[in-house]
Design a protein around this motif. Structure first.
Motif, short mmCIF file in Angstrom:
data_model
loop_
_atom_site.label_atom_id
_atom_site.label_comp_id
_atom_site.label_asym_id
_atom_site.label_seq_id
_atom_site.Cartn_x
_atom_site.Cartn_y
_atom_site.Cartn_z
N PRO A 32 -37.83 -50.20 64.42
CA PRO A 32 -37.88 -49.30 63.26
C PRO A 32 -37.55 -50.01 61.95
O PRO A 32 -37.86 -49.50 60.88
CB PRO A 32 -36.80 -48.26 63.58
CG PRO A 32 -36.52 -48.39 65.02
CD PRO A 32 -36.84 -49.80 65.41
N MET A 33 -36.89 -51.16 62.02
CA MET A 33 -36.50 -51.79 60.76
C MET A 33 -37.15 -53.16 60.57
O MET A 33 -36.70 -53.96 59.75
CB MET A 33 -34.98 -51.89 60.66
CG MET A 33 -34.33 -52.61 61.80
SD MET A 33 -32.55 -52.36 61.77
CE MET A 33 -32.39 -50.91 62.81
N ALA A 34 -38.23 -53.40 61.29
CA ALA A 34 -38.87 -54.71 61.21
C ALA A 34 -39.37 -55.03 59.80
O ALA A 34 -39.46 -56.19 59.42
CB ALA A 34 -40.02 -54.78 62.21
N HIS A 35 -39.67 -53.99 59.02
CA HIS A 35 -40.20 -54.24 57.68
C HIS A 35 -39.13 -54.18 56.61
O HIS A 35 -39.40 -54.36 55.44
CB HIS A 35 -41.30 -53.23 57.35
CG HIS A 35 -42.49 -53.41 58.22
ND1 HIS A 35 -43.36 -54.47 58.10
CD2 HIS A 35 -42.93 -52.68 59.27
CE1 HIS A 35 -44.29 -54.37 59.02
NE2 HIS A 35 -44.06 -53.31 59.75
N ARG A 36 -37.91 -53.89 57.05
CA ARG A 36 -36.83 -53.80 56.06
C ARG A 36 -36.32 -55.18 55.72
O ARG A 36 -36.32 -56.10 56.52
CB ARG A 36 -35.71 -52.96 56.63
CG ARG A 36 -36.04 -51.50 56.48
CD ARG A 36 -35.06 -50.81 55.59
NE ARG A 36 -33.87 -50.46 56.35
CZ ARG A 36 -33.82 -49.44 57.19
NH1 ARG A 36 -34.86 -48.69 57.40
NH2 ARG A 36 -32.70 -49.17 57.82
N ARG A 37 -35.84 -55.32 54.48
CA ARG A 37 -35.31 -56.60 54.06
C ARG A 37 -33.91 -56.80 54.59
O ARG A 37 -33.11 -55.86 54.65
CB ARG A 37 -35.33 -56.68 52.54
CG ARG A 37 -36.45 -57.59 52.05
CD ARG A 37 -36.61 -57.54 50.57
NE ARG A 37 -35.34 -57.41 49.87
CZ ARG A 37 -35.25 -57.05 48.61
NH1 ARG A 37 -36.34 -56.79 47.94
NH2 ARG A 37 -34.09 -56.94 48.02
N LEU A 38 -33.59 -58.01 54.96
CA LEU A 38 -32.30 -58.31 55.58
C LEU A 38 -31.12 -57.94 54.69
O LEU A 38 -30.10 -57.46 55.17
CB LEU A 38 -32.22 -59.81 55.90
CG LEU A 38 -32.98 -60.25 57.14
CD1 LEU A 38 -33.07 -61.75 57.17
CD2 LEU A 38 -32.30 -59.75 58.39
N ASP A 39 -31.29 -58.16 53.38
CA ASP A 39 -30.15 -57.89 52.50
C ASP A 39 -29.89 -56.39 52.34
O ASP A 39 -28.90 -56.00 51.75
CB ASP A 39 -30.35 -58.57 51.14
CG ASP A 39 -31.69 -58.26 50.52
OD1 ASP A 39 -31.75 -58.01 49.32
OD2 ASP A 39 -32.70 -58.25 51.27
N GLN A 40 -30.80 -55.57 52.90
CA GLN A 40 -30.55 -54.12 52.82
C GLN A 40 -29.99 -53.57 54.13
O GLN A 40 -29.86 -52.37 54.29
CB GLN A 40 -31.87 -53.40 52.48
CG GLN A 40 -32.36 -53.76 51.09
CD GLN A 40 -33.77 -53.31 50.86
OE1 GLN A 40 -34.52 -53.11 51.81
NE2 GLN A 40 -34.14 -53.16 49.61
N LEU A 41 -29.70 -54.47 55.07
CA LEU A 41 -29.21 -54.02 56.37
C LEU A 41 -27.70 -54.21 56.46
O LEU A 41 -27.11 -54.95 55.68
CB LEU A 41 -29.88 -54.82 57.49
CG LEU A 41 -31.39 -54.76 57.56
CD1 LEU A 41 -31.88 -55.56 58.74
CD2 LEU A 41 -31.87 -53.33 57.65
N SER A 42 -27.11 -53.56 57.44
CA SER A 42 -25.68 -53.75 57.67
C SER A 42 -25.46 -55.09 58.38
O SER A 42 -26.40 -55.69 58.90
CB SER A 42 -25.15 -52.62 58.54
OG SER A 42 -25.64 -52.76 59.85
N GLY A 43 -24.22 -55.52 58.41
CA GLY A 43 -23.90 -56.80 59.05
C GLY A 43 -24.34 -56.85 60.50
O GLY A 43 -24.86 -57.86 60.97
N GLY A 44 -24.15 -55.73 61.21
CA GLY A 44 -24.51 -55.69 62.63
C GLY A 44 -26.01 -55.82 62.83
O GLY A 44 -26.48 -56.54 63.72
N GLN A 45 -26.77 -55.13 61.98
CA GLN A 45 -28.23 -55.21 62.09
C GLN A 45 -28.73 -56.60 61.76
O GLN A 45 -29.64 -57.12 62.40
CB GLN A 45 -28.86 -54.18 61.15
CG GLN A 45 -28.57 -52.75 61.55
CD GLN A 45 -28.89 -51.77 60.46
OE1 GLN A 45 -28.84 -52.10 59.27
NE2 GLN A 45 -29.23 -50.55 60.84
N ALA A 70 -37.93 -60.01 55.13
CA ALA A 70 -37.84 -58.87 56.03
C ALA A 70 -37.45 -59.34 57.42
O ALA A 70 -37.61 -60.51 57.77
CB ALA A 70 -39.18 -58.14 56.06
N VAL A 71 -36.95 -58.39 58.21
CA VAL A 71 -36.51 -58.69 59.57
C VAL A 71 -37.64 -59.37 60.36
O VAL A 71 -37.43 -60.40 61.00
CB VAL A 71 -36.07 -57.39 60.27
CG1 VAL A 71 -35.79 -57.63 61.74
CG2 VAL A 71 -34.84 -56.81 59.58
N GLY A 72 -38.82 -58.78 60.28
CA GLY A 72 -39.95 -59.32 61.03
C GLY A 72 -40.28 -60.75 60.63
O GLY A 72 -40.61 -61.59 61.48
#
Lengths: 338, 270
Positions: free
Chosen positions: B127-140, B91-93
């Motif tokens: 808002p996306m600290a708990h999201r997994r990196l592979d589910q984010l866009s390239g910019g995020q 995750a991002v965090g």
């Protein structure tokens, strides 16, 4: 326009978003695996006991200890190998580690004579073999892992070639040895769980225990290592040195497993991937113990099935290789699709 | 200060970085520009000890990059490569928390958590600290990596083409972040950039490389100059002077072949 940013940022598959890893879930998985391992050991020790109780229990205790040691060693070795190679498909045995171990033994028997070789203290013999294995691990790092790190196919090819080469060389040397001597040697190779050498078991348990303590104290650094070389170096991990040490640990663990039962090609692959899937994180403080426990459960389970249902007509390693091999193909196909 | 002294990198017979000497004092944003294969990324990687130089020495505040223990250097200098593929899912965090590893060794203190929270807030990743990196866009994802570097809290930050694959808006946000890192957080940022105009607008100093050597070094108005750019890129680029500073008009271009520039044609583009 800019106020809309957060809406724009939201990915399409928001519903399916996985909200990271939960330590509670991982702890539960670990507890269940531990319970399964204990249950497997208990069942294996007590089912269908006949004749002299003390004798049967002692025999089985030795078997169980060997299996637990091998399962743990292969589970941990494979997770560590995945971490340093940056992928979850290669395993030490696919890179030719256990074939090399057999080659070292055969080569030594040929050079010094089978009986001279077998008369050397098993602990000394094992120690020397481990040293050679570690040398191989370091050479592998220098020659292949460093350069082709991101190319799984190339590494797999290297593994197939090395494994095949070691196996052919073993064959060649075996032909040069007197056939009668070779039979004696072969018994030694495929010791199977029934005839685990007690002294070897003792020294292996000590070695594995020491290595596990070493690894357990470095789980945080291993986590950083798993982020890939550049990120790890950026975060201050001495990559070359750490990978060298991890590979030496892998060499030792594989040597233990191969010395005790011979090669079990796909056990590590099976239990490590099972562990990743179950605990849902790459953090070593969770993946290492779960892979080790899964290894113990898988080995004892397979051995139990063989003794109960196949009446010893096949070996546990064959059953595991069959299941693990199928799983390996599934993994490869899935990898090819992404 | 980053002191690059006679650094050379060769691959076989090809010399990628050729005896570069460069001093980067503390403070501000320094951009590295140049054509593809000019050696910018290679030089940056050697400063960030991701690559070993064949010759020469690099020190960061007097600490030899090759000889200083990893964690000690990682508390002074952070580095981010352009392709940040992670072999594992997290995750991002979690990624941002890894930025504290050189300080914490894996056990996060309250102070570490403060740094992590601030870095996440700084890059708007709450808002996306708990999201997994592979589910984010390239910019995020790029922002998450910059947050990790920010959490690492080093005096020097090296970024290799952070705008690569970013669209206009995310590129602008990233450059704003880099500017704030220098202005508000007192960091020295060395950044490899492709776009001369982005470099001109956001940096205090531009270093231009060609064939593994530094061929121009100065303020944006000195480097973004028709003659300098012609030398750096082998391309005749008219420069327009606007209120926002010099702007290289690199669209509608005319290639120069050696010392015979097609200067006469460039009048059309003014």
């Amino acid at each position: 326009m800019l106020q809309l940013r957060d809406d724009l940022d939201r990915p399409v598959a928001d519903r399916d978003a996985d909200h990271g890893f939960s330590p509670r879930h991982a702890a539960l998985v670990l507890a269940v695996l531990a319970a399964l391992a204990v249950a497997a050991i208990a069942v294996f020790m007590t089912y269908d006991l006949r004749g002299s109780l003390a004798f049967a229990l002692e025999l089985r205790a030795k078997k169980v200890a060997g299996m637990a040691l091998v399962g743990t060693a292969l589970g941990v070795a494979t997770v560590l190998f995945h971490t340093v190679s940056g992928n979850r498909i290669l395993t030490p045995s696919l890179m030719g580690f256990d074939n090399l171990y057999l080659l070292i033994q055969t080569g030594a028997a040929f050079t010094f004579g089978t009986f001279a070789f077998l008369s050397v203290d098993v602990r000394l013999r094992f120690g020397l073999e481990v040293v050679v294995m570690m040398g191989f691990a370091l050479a592998l790092h220098r020659l292949f892992l460093g350069r082709a790190r991101d190319d799984v196919v190339a590494l797999l090819l290297v593994g197939v070639v090395l494994g095949g080469m070691f196996a052919s060389l073993t064959d060649l040397v075996a032909r040069l040895i007197d056939p009668n001597e070779y039979v004696t040697l072969q018994d030694q190779f495929f010791a199977s769980f029934a005839t685990v050498d007690e002294e070897l078991l003792g020294v292996s348990a000590l070695a594995v225990g020491a290595v596990l303590v070493y690894v357990w104290r470095r789980t945080a650094r291993l986590d950083v290592l798993a982020l890939g070389r550049d990120t790890a170096v950026g975060l201050g991990v001495d990559h070359t040195r750490t990978v060298d040490r991890v590979l030496m640990v892998v060499a030792l663990l594989v040597s233990v497993a191969t010395a005790l039962v011979g090669p079990i090609t796909f056990l590590g692959l099976l239990v490590s991937n099972l562990a990743y899937r179950l605990v849902g994180t790459f953090r070593h403080r969770w993946t290492l113990p779960s892979a080790a426990l899964a290894g113990v459960v898988a080995l004892i389970g397979a051995q139990f099935a063989i003794e109960e249902y196949f009446a010893f007509e096949t070996r546990a390693s064959i059953v595991i290789s069959f299941i693990g091999g199928t799983y390996f193909i599934i993994l490869l196909l899935r990898e090819a699709r992404t | 200060m980053i002191d690059i002294d006679g650094i050379t990198k060769r691959y076989g017979k090809a010399t990628v970085v050729d005896r570069v000497n460069l001093q980067i004092p503390r403070g501000g944003v320094v951009s590295l520009i140049g054509a593809n294969g000019a050696g910018k990324s290679t030089l940056l990687s050697m400063v960030g000890r991701l690559l070993e130089p064949c010759d020469g020495r690099i020190t960061v505040d007097g600490h030899d990059v090759q000889a200083t223990p990893g964690p000690e250097l990682a508390r002074r200098l952070s580095v981010l490569r352009q392709e940040n593929h992670l072999p594992v899912r997290l995750a991002v965090g979690e990624l941002v928390a890894f930025g504290r590893f050189p300080h914490s060794g894996g056990r996060l203190s309250t102070r570490d958590h403060d740094h992590i929270d601030r870095a996440i807030a700084h890059l708007d990743l709450g808002p996306m600290a708990h999201r997994r990196l592979d589910q984010l866009s390239g910019g995020q994802r790029q922002r998450a990596f910059i947050a990790m570097v920010l959490a690492q809290d080093t005096d020097y930050v090296l970024l290799d083409e952070p705008l690569n694959t970013l669209d206009m808006r995310h590129a602008a946000q990233t450059m704003d972040t880099i500017r704030r890192m220098a202005d508000d957080l007192d960091k020295t940022v060395v950044v490899v950039l492709h776009d001369v105009n982005v470099a001109a607008h956001h940096s205090d100093r531009i270093v231009a490389m060609k064939h593994g050597r530094v061929v121009a070094d100065g303020s944006p108005s000195e480097v973004v100059d028709r003659d300098v750019l012609r030398h750096v890129f082998d391309l005749d680029v008219p420069v327009s002077h606007t209120d926002a500073g010099p702007v290289a008009m690199h669209f509608g271009r005319a290639c120069t072949s050696g010392d015979a520039p097609l200067a006469s044609r460039t009048g059309e583009f003014r």
